[in-house]
Design a protein around this motif. Structure first.
Motif: not given
Length: 340
Positions: A6-7, A9, A11-13, A27-31
């Motif tokens: 989790k970054r 920001s 967001r999830w990388q 990178t995504f908005t959800t895990k």
């Protein structure tokens, strides 16, 4: 090996590192979305079907258009016109990568442009975009998972081909007003009707750099054979040279020009010809007549004189007979006389 972090920001990388493949990350908005992406990519790697879209994500549309123009289009005779289209497309697709552009975006582009310009213009623009994507996939080896996004989208219907010829009395009025206008527009009109040459074959349309690199593409004194009544064109629109036979009237027009040892026979640029022609047609009260229509007129007259398709093609320089056919707008009244 796959990791998710989790970054700052929020967001999830997701990252995937596996032997034999370049490291993949997204990178995504959800895990949950990150986990799903990892499963899909690892499955493809297991099946040896994985192809990275990294290059498509990094290659921006404006850069792709520019690189395509430099690598493929700069040597084309229509490069100036293509450059104008490229610059416009770069603005329209600014901020998008090749991977971002999908079928829906192309459909929206088509609808948007049809509100502004004619269908034929949109066809040309869509064709240019399609060729750029094809070039990127083949030459730059950029993988697009859904293929060329332009291919599935239907192009606007072709517009009706122009069949404009002189109406009764128009040729006389045009030449009369061209004489009054002075300059050499009168002689160019006569020559266009007599020889069927393109404007770019009669007068110079190249700038100094193009002339230095490729030479002149128009009629030059050193290529005029007064004894054989011919003019040799070294570099025409279709990339081939040809020798144009001249009628006695066309030959006389050339002989009346100030003679030089070499260089263009007519000292006027192509854009100036277009401007002068528009002014003359306006003064003559002639509507919807373009300079290129004179080539239609000349080609049709050659057929009306009884010349065969291949003979006309040799004179006018049409590369394929299909493109030549649309210029043969024979007058029904003339055909009726032959049938009488």
């Amino acid at each position: 090996m796959a990791t998710i972090a989790k970054r700052e920001s929020g967001r999830w990388q997701a990252k995937i590192r596996r032997k034999g493949y370049r490291a993949q990350s997204k990178t995504f908005t959800t895990k949950a979305a990150a986990q799903k992406w990892i499963r899909e990519i690892e499955t493809k790697m297991d099946q040896s079907t994985f192809k990275s879209t990294e290059a498509a994500e990094k290659q921006m549309m404006d850069d792709a258009f520019e690189n395509y123009f430099i690598e493929k289009l700069t040597k084309k005779k229509s490069a100036k016109n293509i450059r104008y289209k490229i610059n416009h497309l770069k603005k329209v697709f600014a901020g998008l990568s090749l991977l971002d552009v999908n079928i829906q975006i192309i459909r929206e582009f088509k609808a948007y442009r049809l509100e502004q310009v004619k269908g034929d213009t949109v066809r040309k623009e869509m064709s240019l975009i399609q060729r750029m994507f094809t070039y990127a996939m083949n030459e730059w080896q950029i993988y697009l998972p859904n293929g060329n996004p332009v291919s599935p989208v239907s192009f606007p219907a072709k517009g009706k081909q122009r069949d404009r010829r002189f109406n009764e009395g128009e040729e006389e009025r045009l030449l009369s007003h061209a004489k009054k206008y002075q300059g050499i527009i009168h002689d160019l009109i006569v020559l266009a009707v007599e020889a069927g040459m393109r404007r770019g074959e009669m007068v110079n349309s190249r700038d100094e750099k193009e002339i230095e690199k490729h030479g002149y593409a128009c009629m030059c004194w050193e290529n005029f054979n007064v004894n054989n009544s011919t003019i040799f064109l070294e570099d025409t629109k279709n990339g081939e040279s040809r020798t144009v036979p001249l009628s006695s009237r066309a030959k006389q027009i050339i002989l009346e020009q100030p003679r030089k040892l070499q260089g263009p026979i007519f000292e006027i640029r192509g854009d100036s010809v277009g401007q002068a022609f528009r002014r003359v047609t306006k003064r003559a009260g002639i509507e919807n007549l373009r300079f290129h229509d004179l080539r239609h007129e000349a080609t049709s007259r050659l057929f009306e004189k009884g010349l065969q398709m291949m003979e006309v093609s040799a004179i006018t320089g049409h590369k394929d007979l299909a493109s030549l056919k649309r210029y043969t707008h024979l007058r029904p009244e003339d055909l009726a006389k032959k049938l009488a």
